[in-house]
Motif scaffolding. Structure first.
Motif, PDB file in Angstrom:
ATOM      1  N   TYR A   2       0.827  -1.213   0.000  1.00 22.20           N
ATOM      2  CA  TYR A   2       0.000   0.000   0.000  1.00 22.20           C
ATOM      3  C   TYR A   2       0.858   1.258   0.000  1.00 22.20           C
ATOM      4  O   TYR A   2       0.504   2.262  -0.627  1.00 22.20           O
ATOM      5  CB  TYR A   2      -0.950  -0.013   1.202  1.00 22.20           C
ATOM      6  CG  TYR A   2      -2.217  -0.777   0.903  1.00 22.20           C
ATOM      7  CD1 TYR A   2      -3.335  -0.141   0.388  1.00 22.20           C
ATOM      8  CD2 TYR A   2      -2.284  -2.153   1.118  1.00 22.20           C
ATOM      9  CE1 TYR A   2      -4.492  -0.854   0.094  1.00 22.20           C
ATOM     10  CE2 TYR A   2      -3.429  -2.874   0.836  1.00 22.20           C
ATOM     11  CZ  TYR A   2      -4.539  -2.211   0.324  1.00 22.20           C
ATOM     12  OH  TYR A   2      -5.681  -2.917   0.028  1.00 22.20           O
ATOM     13  N   ALA A   3       1.985   1.215   0.689  1.00 24.80           N
ATOM     14  CA  ALA A   3       2.852   2.388   0.708  1.00 24.80           C
ATOM     15  C   ALA A   3       3.416   2.660  -0.691  1.00 24.80           C
ATOM     16  O   ALA A   3       3.476   3.816  -1.142  1.00 24.80           O
ATOM     17  CB  ALA A   3       3.986   2.196   1.710  1.00 24.80           C
ATOM     18  N   GLU A   4       3.837   1.607  -1.379  1.00 29.58           N
ATOM     19  CA  GLU A   4       4.374   1.797  -2.732  1.00 29.58           C
ATOM     20  C   GLU A   4       3.280   2.224  -3.701  1.00 29.58           C
ATOM     21  O   GLU A   4       3.544   2.931  -4.679  1.00 29.58           O
ATOM     22  CB  GLU A   4       5.040   0.496  -3.193  1.00 29.58           C
ATOM     23  CG  GLU A   4       6.330   0.202  -2.441  1.00 29.58           C
ATOM     24  CD  GLU A   4       6.980  -1.094  -2.896  1.00 29.58           C
ATOM     25  OE1 GLU A   4       6.282  -1.930  -3.540  1.00 29.58           O
ATOM     26  OE2 GLU A   4       8.177  -1.291  -2.596  1.00 29.58           O
ATOM     27  N   ARG A   5       2.051   1.837  -3.419  1.00 33.21           N
ATOM     28  CA  ARG A   5       0.931   2.260  -4.267  1.00 33.21           C
ATOM     29  C   ARG A   5       0.633   3.760  -4.105  1.00 33.21           C
ATOM     30  O   ARG A   5       0.329   4.449  -5.073  1.00 33.21           O
ATOM     31  CB  ARG A   5      -0.312   1.444  -3.920  1.00 33.21           C
ATOM     32  CG  ARG A   5      -1.566   1.838  -4.690  1.00 33.21           C
ATOM     33  CD  ARG A   5      -2.731   0.950  -4.280  1.00 33.21           C
ATOM     34  NE  ARG A   5      -4.007   1.453  -4.757  1.00 33.21           N
ATOM     35  CZ  ARG A   5      -5.190   0.955  -4.415  1.00 33.21           C
ATOM     36  NH1 ARG A   5      -5.240  -0.097  -3.585  1.00 33.21           N
ATOM     37  NH2 ARG A   5      -6.308   1.478  -4.872  1.00 33.21           N
ATOM     38  N   VAL A   6       0.746   4.257  -2.887  1.00 36.93           N
ATOM     39  CA  VAL A   6       0.360   5.652  -2.641  1.00 36.93           C
ATOM     40  C   VAL A   6       1.499   6.633  -2.897  1.00 36.93           C
ATOM     41  O   VAL A   6       1.253   7.812  -3.156  1.00 36.93           O
ATOM     42  CB  VAL A   6      -0.176   5.815  -1.201  1.00 36.93           C
ATOM     43  CG1 VAL A   6       0.947   5.825  -0.169  1.00 36.93           C
ATOM     44  CG2 VAL A   6      -0.994   7.100  -1.069  1.00 36.93           C
ATOM     45  N   MET A   7       2.741   6.172  -2.843  1.00 37.21           N
ATOM     46  CA  MET A   7       3.868   7.104  -2.978  1.00 37.21           C
ATOM     47  C   MET A   7       3.804   7.942  -4.255  1.00 37.21           C
ATOM     48  O   MET A   7       3.980   9.167  -4.211  1.00 37.21           O
ATOM     49  CB  MET A   7       5.193   6.344  -2.904  1.00 37.21           C
ATOM     50  CG  MET A   7       6.415   7.249  -3.007  1.00 37.21           C
ATOM     51  SD  MET A   7       6.587   8.352  -1.583  1.00 37.21           S
ATOM     52  CE  MET A   7       7.401   7.234  -0.441  1.00 37.21           C
ATOM     53  N   PRO A   8       3.563   7.323  -5.448  1.00 36.85           N
ATOM     54  CA  PRO A   8       3.501   8.155  -6.662  1.00 36.85           C
ATOM     55  C   PRO A   8       2.378   9.211  -6.606  1.00 36.85           C
ATOM     56  O   PRO A   8       2.499  10.274  -7.222  1.00 36.85           O
ATOM     57  CB  PRO A   8       3.250   7.138  -7.775  1.00 36.85           C
ATOM     58  CG  PRO A   8       3.685   5.822  -7.221  1.00 36.85           C
ATOM     59  CD  PRO A   8       3.401   5.888  -5.760  1.00 36.85           C
ATOM     60  N   MET A   9       1.316   8.923  -5.886  1.00 31.71           N
ATOM     61  CA  MET A   9       0.217   9.889  -5.779  1.00 31.71           C
ATOM     62  C   MET A   9       0.672  11.125  -5.009  1.00 31.71           C
ATOM     63  O   MET A   9       0.433  12.260  -5.413  1.00 31.71           O
ATOM     64  CB  MET A   9      -0.987   9.232  -5.090  1.00 31.71           C
ATOM     65  CG  MET A   9      -1.553   8.044  -5.851  1.00 31.71           C
ATOM     66  SD  MET A   9      -2.845   7.162  -4.936  1.00 31.71           S
ATOM     67  CE  MET A   9      -4.143   8.390  -4.919  1.00 31.71           C
ATOM     68  N   TRP A  10       1.342  10.898  -3.866  1.00 32.38           N
ATOM     69  CA  TRP A  10       1.846  12.035  -3.091  1.00 32.38           C
ATOM     70  C   TRP A  10       2.896  12.808  -3.885  1.00 32.38           C
ATOM     71  O   TRP A  10       2.934  14.047  -3.844  1.00 32.38           O
ATOM     72  CB  TRP A  10       2.448  11.557  -1.779  1.00 32.38           C
ATOM     73  CG  TRP A  10       1.499  11.066  -0.743  1.00 32.38           C
ATOM     74  CD1 TRP A  10       1.553   9.882  -0.071  1.00 32.38           C
ATOM     75  CD2 TRP A  10       0.353  11.755  -0.214  1.00 32.38           C
ATOM     76  NE1 TRP A  10       0.518   9.775   0.829  1.00 32.38           N
ATOM     77  CE2 TRP A  10      -0.240  10.920   0.767  1.00 32.38           C
ATOM     78  CE3 TRP A  10      -0.237  12.992  -0.487  1.00 32.38           C
ATOM     79  CZ2 TRP A  10      -1.378  11.294   1.477  1.00 32.38           C
ATOM     80  CZ3 TRP A  10      -1.383  13.356   0.223  1.00 32.38           C
ATOM     81  CH2 TRP A  10      -1.939  12.515   1.184  1.00 32.38           C
ATOM     82  N   GLN A  11       3.743  12.080  -4.611  1.00 30.72           N
ATOM     83  CA  GLN A  11       4.788  12.752  -5.394  1.00 30.72           C
ATOM     84  C   GLN A  11       4.182  13.594  -6.502  1.00 30.72           C
ATOM     85  O   GLN A  11       4.635  14.717  -6.763  1.00 30.72           O
ATOM     86  CB  GLN A  11       5.757  11.712  -5.958  1.00 30.72           C
ATOM     87  CG  GLN A  11       6.614  11.048  -4.892  1.00 30.72           C
ATOM     88  CD  GLN A  11       7.419   9.880  -5.415  1.00 30.72           C
ATOM     89  OE1 GLN A  11       7.055   9.247  -6.417  1.00 30.72           O
ATOM     90  NE2 GLN A  11       8.518   9.547  -4.744  1.00 30.72           N
ATOM     91  N   ALA A  12       3.124  13.066  -7.144  1.00 28.38           N
ATOM     92  CA  ALA A  12       2.465  13.833  -8.209  1.00 28.38           C
ATOM     93  C   ALA A  12       1.826  15.106  -7.661  1.00 28.38           C
ATOM     94  O   ALA A  12       1.771  16.130  -8.345  1.00 28.38           O
ATOM     95  CB  ALA A  12       1.410  12.971  -8.909  1.00 28.38           C
ATOM     96  N   MET A  13       1.326  15.057  -6.427  1.00 30.68           N
ATOM     97  CA  MET A  13       0.712  16.227  -5.801  1.00 30.68           C
ATOM     98  C   MET A  13       1.749  17.172  -5.198  1.00 30.68           C
ATOM     99  O   MET A  13       1.411  18.288  -4.805  1.00 30.68           O
ATOM    100  CB  MET A  13      -0.269  15.787  -4.703  1.00 30.68           C
ATOM    101  CG  MET A  13      -1.566  15.205  -5.209  1.00 30.68           C
ATOM    102  SD  MET A  13      -2.675  14.846  -3.814  1.00 30.68           S
ATOM    103  CE  MET A  13      -2.401  13.103  -3.594  1.00 30.68           C
ATOM    104  N   GLY A  14       2.999  16.708  -5.098  1.00 35.66           N
ATOM    105  CA  GLY A  14       4.021  17.520  -4.431  1.00 35.66           C
ATOM    106  C   GLY A  14       3.763  17.670  -2.945  1.00 35.66           C
ATOM    107  O   GLY A  14       4.151  18.664  -2.328  1.00 35.66           O
ATOM    108  N   HIS A  15       3.075  16.689  -2.347  1.00 37.09           N
ATOM    109  CA  HIS A  15       2.680  16.766  -0.943  1.00 37.09           C
ATOM    110  C   HIS A  15       3.799  16.176  -0.082  1.00 37.09           C
ATOM    111  O   HIS A  15       3.960  14.961   0.046  1.00 37.09           O
ATOM    112  CB  HIS A  15       1.376  15.987  -0.734  1.00 37.09           C
ATOM    113  CG  HIS A  15       0.653  16.350   0.524  1.00 37.09           C
ATOM    114  ND1 HIS A  15       1.079  15.953   1.763  1.00 37.09           N
ATOM    115  CD2 HIS A  15      -0.473  17.088   0.725  1.00 37.09           C
ATOM    116  CE1 HIS A  15       0.241  16.416   2.683  1.00 37.09           C
ATOM    117  NE2 HIS A  15      -0.706  17.104   2.081  1.00 37.09           N
ATOM    118  N   VAL A  16       4.578  17.058   0.533  1.00 40.47           N
ATOM    119  CA  VAL A  16       5.793  16.631   1.226  1.00 40.47           C
ATOM    120  C   VAL A  16       5.478  15.766   2.439  1.00 40.47           C
ATOM    121  O   VAL A  16       6.111  14.716   2.650  1.00 40.47           O
ATOM    122  CB  VAL A  16       6.612  17.876   1.647  1.00 40.47           C
ATOM    123  CG1 VAL A  16       7.818  17.460   2.487  1.00 40.47           C
ATOM    124  CG2 VAL A  16       7.072  18.639   0.409  1.00 40.47           C
TER     125      VAL A  16
END
Length: 868
Positions: free
Chosen positions: A761-775
């Motif tokens: 689940y962490a690897e699934r969500v990481m690209p989403m946070w990166q795309a949003m620039g959410h530090v």
């Protein structure tokens, strides 16, 4: 001629500038300019320019470049023996001019020259060594300049720069001392002392050394200086009260209650004596105005007063219990063995002061009140009217002794009409002082005429007469502003708030406030904050015209509501802006550039906003509550958090605003949860879920908040709520919500020990946070990955993940979570058998926890166990 070796090499000769850039000619000129006036041998030139492994034809290439350079800059380079030398005034070269300016104490000018690296385009071993040596020169110059700026009082401006230097060079005691000085000079004494402890621990851990004598001396000085000094400024002038002062001097440590009618000078006596007796209490003086007789809702609760005292005593917020009894016990512990004076001003009743009485042998408490409070074993000091001679002296000190001596009968009349009340004498004296050309007898006659209707025994009537007399001298706009100030819901008001109340420009309002201050009708206890005696406020409110009251109060509440929204959004940028009305005409809406500015405004206005909520329209009320919710939560003001959210929900029930009601019910659930009232928290959230019917994103947010209420032994239930929330977020296409839910699932699987699923689940969500620039989202995900890899025994991956987590939490400015990530990084190193990096990570976690005021016992125990 002018030559530059900082950055790229350049030369300005005869008005023509030549930029050499990253060329060999520039490199050759640069290395000669660095040692201007000194012969550099041919072999040395080759090594400096081409490195320690030059090509075969290096000498021939160097001759070619020298020839071209001498043609470009004729007369500059001379051959001497087997080497070459630049013949030029060293002060025409920026490096040598820098050194000259430093030697002559002009460090600011020197630093302005060295904005770029020395010979930045040349990358050879010699160039790297030269840059490293110059970096030491540059640092010394920066520190010399910092000393100069500290001496000139630039403490606040220096803090960020010194914090960066301290992070880069954590063992440099000169930098540490400067940062400690800057923090203390900025009013951040607790942080200054914590940084000393961080440096001392680091020196002991990494070098096995104690701090230098200079640093220890500085620490001892700051320990003394950092004792709380909360007393207001001493009243000037102060006259009389010799018997009462003697009684206060002779009272043993314990509790003294000064009682008397409004305006008789209780606070003035208490504060004057406190300053006179300050040497008796070297460990500090605590003061709070409890506003017991101010406007409705302005009284300070015992819990708020305790939190203020604990903060002043540098008690970390994380150690403060949520309940009143626990806070009172902690105050007793914090004061144990300390000689401290506590002044509880303007108390309303025993219930307000009893939790604040530490009853420790060395703590002395002075209480002022209009009512006869009777705490156990307290000494009572009733305060009557000023004796006639003292009253005459007080008036004379206001208007000038020469003037008073010239008209003794007029002085007697004014004293009589003021009923020998210090407040009345101060106001009447200010009125007379503003018109020195008027005979005092004329002013006394006016005062007597105004008071003709009053009963001689009616002190309040006498005060009203004096206030009326002073108001007659105000300009019409000044009188109008005074009337309106009686409407303010809190104990004080800002300049922007006063401007909104009056519907005037800020500059015009500032001038009118100055007029009221000269008339002694208001005070400015700190820059930009205005208050007045509660008797004056009551009188002003009586004067307010019915035709202007409602609109003026609405403007002030608009200012508070709309400005609080701006502050709330800057304080927590991830929140969605609520729908807000257009401000009424004349309302000042303040904006904020930084989170620190927003936080400061919310903290200062917190009591006023709490009072104002009862007077606002439903929209104004809930917006104030919404704005306060995050800051009250993070500052652990849980009682006010609950109260404000309850009031906000009640206000929203009068509006057709399902989104707003849903938001505030979620906040109400959180507030109940903070107080461990889980049944009421769940009920509020379930109601929010119903309110959000037809709004899947809203219902999903509710489900995630319900999951947060679940204890660890109900983690499976929490996961189910989170999955339901994720499904709703997916249904409505809310990517931010989906990322939040997935992050919650990754964390939950880790808590359940299903570490492989947590990684998934962490690897699934990481690209989403990166795309949003959410530090922070990325930081939390790296943290979840670290915990999962640690659980799987994959130590190398866990170290990598926690290192990334630390970096992102630092970028996002979340000190507590950065500290937690460092602790887990240390745990990972320890599990892998790497003792040294484990100690380093735990040590950094300890430092960050100390800096944030968090508990450090757990990390200290790990460090101690590792050493043993």
């Amino acid at each position: 001629m002018r030559f530059t070796v900082f950055g790229g090499v350049s030369a300005r000769v005869g008005g023509r500038e030549t930029e050499f850039g990253p060329t060999r000619l520039g490199a050759l000129l640069g290395v000669l300019l660095v040692d201007a006036g000194q012969v550099v041998g041919a072999e040395e030139l080759v090594e400096r320019v081409l490195g320690d492994a030059p090509p075969t034809r290096a000498r021939a290439m160097m001759q070619t470049w020298l020839t071209r350079l001498r043609q470009t800059l004729p007369g500059l380079i001379e051959r001497e023996g087997t080497g070459y030398v630049v013949r030029v005034d060293p002060l025409e070269i920026d490096l040598h001019l820098f050194r000259h300016l430093v030697r002559t104490g002009r460090t600011a000018e020197a630093l302005a020259l060295a904005q770029e690296e020395l010979l930045s385009t040349l990358d050879t071993p010699w160039a790297r060594h030269a840059r490293a040596e110059f970096a030491d020169e540059l640092l010394a110059a920066r520190l010399d300049h910092a000393d100069t700026r500290l001496n000139s009082g630039e403490h606040t401006k220096l803090v960020p720069e010194l914090q960066v230097l301290a992070a880069e060079r954590p063992l440099d005691e000169r930098i540490a001392a400067q940062l400690i000085e800057a923090l203390h000079g900025s009013g951040r004494a607790a942080e200054a002392l914590r940084h000393f402890e961080i440096v001392r621990a680091r020196l002991a851990n990494e070098l096995g050394a104690e701090p230098s004598r200079h640093l220890l001396t500085l620490h001892r000085r700051l320990q003394t200086a950092s004792a709380p000094r909360q007393l207001p400024a001493p009243p000037k002038p102060f006259t009389g009260r010799a018997l009462e002062l003697a009684e206060l001097d002779q009272a043993p440590n314990g509790v003294v209650v000064i009682t008397g009618t409004g305006g008789v000078g209780k606070t003035t006596l208490a504060v004057h004596w406190a300053h006179r007796a300050v040497a008796r209490f070297p460990d500090g003086q605590l003061y709070v105005n409890l506003h017991g007789f101010g406007p409705s809702g302005a009284a300070v609760s015992p819990g708020d007063a305790l939190l203020r005292f604990l903060s002043a005593l540098d008690v970390p917020r994380a150690q403060v219990p949520h309940d009143l009894a626990g806070q009172a016990a902690l105050l007793r512990d914090a004061l144990a063995g300390k000689r401290v004076l506590m002044v509880l001003d303007n108390a309303t009743d025993a219930d307000q002061v009893e939790p604040l009485l530490p009853r420790t042998p060395d703590t002395h408490v002075v209480i002022t009140s209009r009512t006869a409070l009777k705490p156990a074993h307290a000494h009572s000091l009733p305060l009557g009217l000023l004796p006639p001679d003292d009253a005459r002296e007080l008036l004379a000190s206001r208007i000038g002794h020469e003037r008073a001596h010239a008209e003794p009968d007029a002085v007697d009349t004014v004293v009589r009409r003021c009923a020998r009340l210090p407040l009345a004498l101060a106001v009447a004296g200010a009125r007379a002082a503003t018109q020195p050309e008027f005979p005092l007898a004329t002013l006394a006659d006016e005062l007597a005429d105004l008071d003709a209707f009053a009963d001689d025994d009616d002190v309040t009537a006498d005060l009203r007469s004096v206030f009326s007399h002073s108001c007659k001298a105000l300009s019409p706009p000044g009188l109008r502003l005074f009337r309106l100030l009686g409407l303010m819901p809190g104990s004080d008001i800002s300049l922007a708030g006063a401007a909104s109340l009056a519907g005037l420009e800020v500059s015009q309002t500032s001038a009118l406030l100055a007029e009221l201050a000269r008339a002694n009708l208001i005070d400015e206890p700190e820059p930009g904050r205005f208050t007045c005696h509660d008797l004056l406020r009551d009188y002003a409110a009586e004067l307010a015209l019915a035709s202007e009251r409602d609109e003026a109060l609405h403007r002030l509440l608009d200012h508070l509501a709309l400005t609080s929204v701006e502050a709330g959004l800057v304080f927590t940028p991830s929140r969605s802006r609520p729908a807000t009305p257009q401000p009424a005409e004349g309302v000042v809406v303040t904006s904020f550039g930084t989170r620190e500015e927003a936080l400061a405004w919310l903290v200062i206005e917190h009591p006023t906003l709490m009072s104002a909520m009862a007077h606002g329209t439903p929209t104004q009320t809930w917006l104030m509550g919404w704005s306060l919710s995050d800051v009250l939560d993070r500052q652990a003001h849980y009682r006010d958090l609950l109260t404000s959210q309850q009031i906000s929900v009640a206000a929203l029930e009068k509006l057709d605003d399902a989104d707003g009601l849903g938001r505030m019910l979620i906040n109400l659930g959180r507030a109940f949860g903070r107080q461990k009232r889980l049944g009421e928290a769940t009920a509020a959230l379930e109601r929010a879920f119903d309110v959000y019917e037809g709004n899947p994103a809203g219902q999903a947010a509710v489900l995630l908040n319900i999951a947060m209420l679940c204890p660890d032994d109900k983690m499976a239930e929490a996961m189910e709520y989170t999955r339901r929330g994720l499904a709703l977020f997916e249904e409505c296409g809310d990517h931010y919500g989906q990322a939040n839910a997935l992050t919650g699932l990754a964390w939950g699987y880790g808590k359940l020990g299903e570490h492989a699923r947590a990684v998934e689940y962490a690897e699934r969500v990481m690209p989403m946070w990166q795309a949003m620039g959410h530090v922070i989202g990325q930081a939390e995900t790296w943290d979840n990955l670290g915990a999962a890899h640690l659980g799987l025994g994959q130590y190398e991956r866990a170290v990598h993940a926690f290192t990334k987590s630390v970096e992102h939490f630092r970028t996002g400015g979340d000190l507590p979570l950065e500290a937690a990530a460092y602790e887990q990084l240390g745990d990972t190193h320890a599990a892998a058998g790497d003792a040294e990096p484990a100690r380093a990570a735990w040590q950094r976690s300890l430092e960050l926890r100390a800096e944030a005021g968090l508990a450090t016992d757990g990390v200290r125990a790990k460090l101690q166990a590792e050493r043993e």
